[in-house]
Motif scaffolding. Structure first.
Motif, PDB file in Angstrom:
ATOM      1  N   VAL A   1       0.822  -1.211   0.000  1.00  0.00           N
ATOM      2  CA  VAL A   1       0.000   0.000   0.000  1.00  0.00           C
ATOM      3  C   VAL A   1       0.854   1.259   0.000  1.00  0.00           C
ATOM      4  O   VAL A   1       0.503   2.262  -0.639  1.00  0.00           O
ATOM      5  CB  VAL A   1      -0.992   0.004   1.187  1.00  0.00           C
ATOM      6  N   MET A   2       2.008   1.219   0.678  1.00  0.00           N
ATOM      7  CA  MET A   2       2.847   2.407   0.698  1.00  0.00           C
ATOM      8  C   MET A   2       3.510   2.644  -0.653  1.00  0.00           C
ATOM      9  O   MET A   2       3.646   3.783  -1.103  1.00  0.00           O
ATOM     10  CB  MET A   2       3.915   2.272   1.795  1.00  0.00           C
ATOM     11  N   GLY A   3       3.922   1.567  -1.317  1.00  0.00           N
ATOM     12  CA  GLY A   3       4.484   1.708  -2.653  1.00  0.00           C
ATOM     13  C   GLY A   3       3.460   2.232  -3.638  1.00  0.00           C
ATOM     14  O   GLY A   3       3.753   3.095  -4.484  1.00  0.00           O
ATOM     15  N   LEU A   4       2.243   1.725  -3.533  1.00  0.00           N
ATOM     16  CA  LEU A   4       1.146   2.184  -4.392  1.00  0.00           C
ATOM     17  C   LEU A   4       0.850   3.655  -4.162  1.00  0.00           C
ATOM     18  O   LEU A   4       0.729   4.445  -5.111  1.00  0.00           O
ATOM     19  CB  LEU A   4      -0.086   1.330  -4.105  1.00  0.00           C
ATOM     20  N   GLN A   5       0.746   4.042  -2.886  1.00  0.00           N
ATOM     21  CA  GLN A   5       0.457   5.429  -2.547  1.00  0.00           C
ATOM     22  C   GLN A   5       1.545   6.372  -3.064  1.00  0.00           C
ATOM     23  O   GLN A   5       1.251   7.425  -3.639  1.00  0.00           O
ATOM     24  CB  GLN A   5       0.317   5.565  -1.027  1.00  0.00           C
ATOM     25  N   LYS A   6       2.797   6.000  -2.889  1.00  0.00           N
ATOM     26  CA  LYS A   6       3.890   6.870  -3.327  1.00  0.00           C
ATOM     27  C   LYS A   6       3.915   6.991  -4.844  1.00  0.00           C
ATOM     28  O   LYS A   6       4.158   8.074  -5.388  1.00  0.00           O
ATOM     29  CB  LYS A   6       5.225   6.335  -2.822  1.00  0.00           C
ATOM     30  N   ALA A   7       3.668   5.890  -5.542  1.00  0.00           N
ATOM     31  CA  ALA A   7       3.649   5.930  -7.007  1.00  0.00           C
ATOM     32  C   ALA A   7       2.552   6.860  -7.509  1.00  0.00           C
ATOM     33  O   ALA A   7       2.769   7.653  -8.439  1.00  0.00           O
ATOM     34  CB  ALA A   7       3.458   4.513  -7.563  1.00  0.00           C
ATOM     35  N   LEU A   8       1.369   6.786  -6.902  1.00  0.00           N
ATOM     36  CA  LEU A   8       0.274   7.676  -7.305  1.00  0.00           C
ATOM     37  C   LEU A   8       0.605   9.129  -6.990  1.00  0.00           C
ATOM     38  O   LEU A   8       0.290  10.030  -7.772  1.00  0.00           O
ATOM     39  CB  LEU A   8      -1.010   7.260  -6.596  1.00  0.00           C
ATOM     40  N   THR A   9       1.228   9.357  -5.833  1.00  0.00           N
ATOM     41  CA  THR A   9       1.586  10.717  -5.438  1.00  0.00           C
ATOM     42  C   THR A   9       2.500  11.379  -6.461  1.00  0.00           C
ATOM     43  O   THR A   9       2.404  12.582  -6.723  1.00  0.00           O
ATOM     44  CB  THR A   9       2.265  10.710  -4.057  1.00  0.00           C
ATOM     45  N   TYR A  10       3.382  10.585  -7.071  1.00  0.00           N
ATOM     46  CA  TYR A  10       4.333  11.139  -8.028  1.00  0.00           C
ATOM     47  C   TYR A  10       3.917  10.911  -9.481  1.00  0.00           C
ATOM     48  O   TYR A  10       4.748  10.892 -10.384  1.00  0.00           O
ATOM     49  CB  TYR A  10       5.725  10.569  -7.767  1.00  0.00           C
TER      50      TYR A  10
END
Length: 207
Positions: free
Chosen positions: A104-113
């Motif tokens: 979930v953290m990898g997904l969130q960071k990818a979407l953020t950028y």
């Protein structure tokens, strides 16, 4: 929000460090080996994610991640000193929690950028599985991601649910929480009931 995500990231790193320490114990590694294995397990997936996104690698920017790794490894070593057998169940459980956190953290960071939903799901999955993959390769184990039970698939399902909830305008906290729980449930369910995706018939024989 950023502070909250940072603490979740630290917890994920610590949990994966625990799984790396447990594997080091299983392989009778010395203190240096424990630190190396705990570190590569904890930061391997996030490092790959940041390199693909062309971002500064998270642990280079913030040394608190290494403090979390060392603290988790030390606590695990002290706890293991009281045991007489290798707790395989604890290794698998720690790995499952780390998988769900990092997915979930990898997904969130990818979407953020600015990553697209499909790429974000792929990067979340990579973040979740890559550290454990490195750990298992170093220890000459068949990587968990390549075994029959759902592993990367659990990340994909959790990530797809995250994207679906986000498209329905749910808050990021709800999206993260639900995706984490679903990823974890599928992984733990796969361990307990041997859920897997059938590809080859085990009764088929090569002539």
């Amino acid at each position: 929000m950023n502070t909250w995500l940072h603490w979740i990231d630290l917890v994920g790193v610590a949990v994966f460090a625990i799984s790396g320490t447990l594997m080091a114990y299983k392989k009778n590694m010395d203190g240096f080996g424990v630190v190396v294995l705990a570190s590569v397990t904890a930061i391997g997936g996030g490092t790959l994610r940041d390199m693909i996104l062309d971002l500064p690698v998270f642990w280079v920017q913030d040394p608190s991640f290494f403090y979390a790794i060392l603290a988790a490894a030390l606590i695990t070593i002290i706890w293991l000193r009281t045991k007489n057998t290798f707790p395989l169940g604890y290794l698998l459980f720690a790995d499952a929690i780390g998988l769900a956190f990092f997915n979930v953290m990898g997904l969130q960071k990818a979407l953020t950028y600015g990553a697209s939903p499909l790429i974000a799901i792929a990067l979340g999955t990579m973040t979740g599985v890559f550290g454990g993959l490195i750990r298992d390769v170093i220890c000459r184990e068949i990587p968990l991601v390549l075994k029959g039970e759902l592993y990367a698939t659990a990340c994909i399902l959790g990530g797809a649910l995250y994207i679906g909830l986000m498209s329905l305008n749910f808050s990021p906290v709800i999206c993260l929480s639900v995706a984490f729980v679903v990823t974890l449930i599928f992984r733990l369910g796969a361990l307990k009931w041997h859920w897997h995706l059938p590809v080859f018939n085990p009764h088929d024989k090569v002539e």
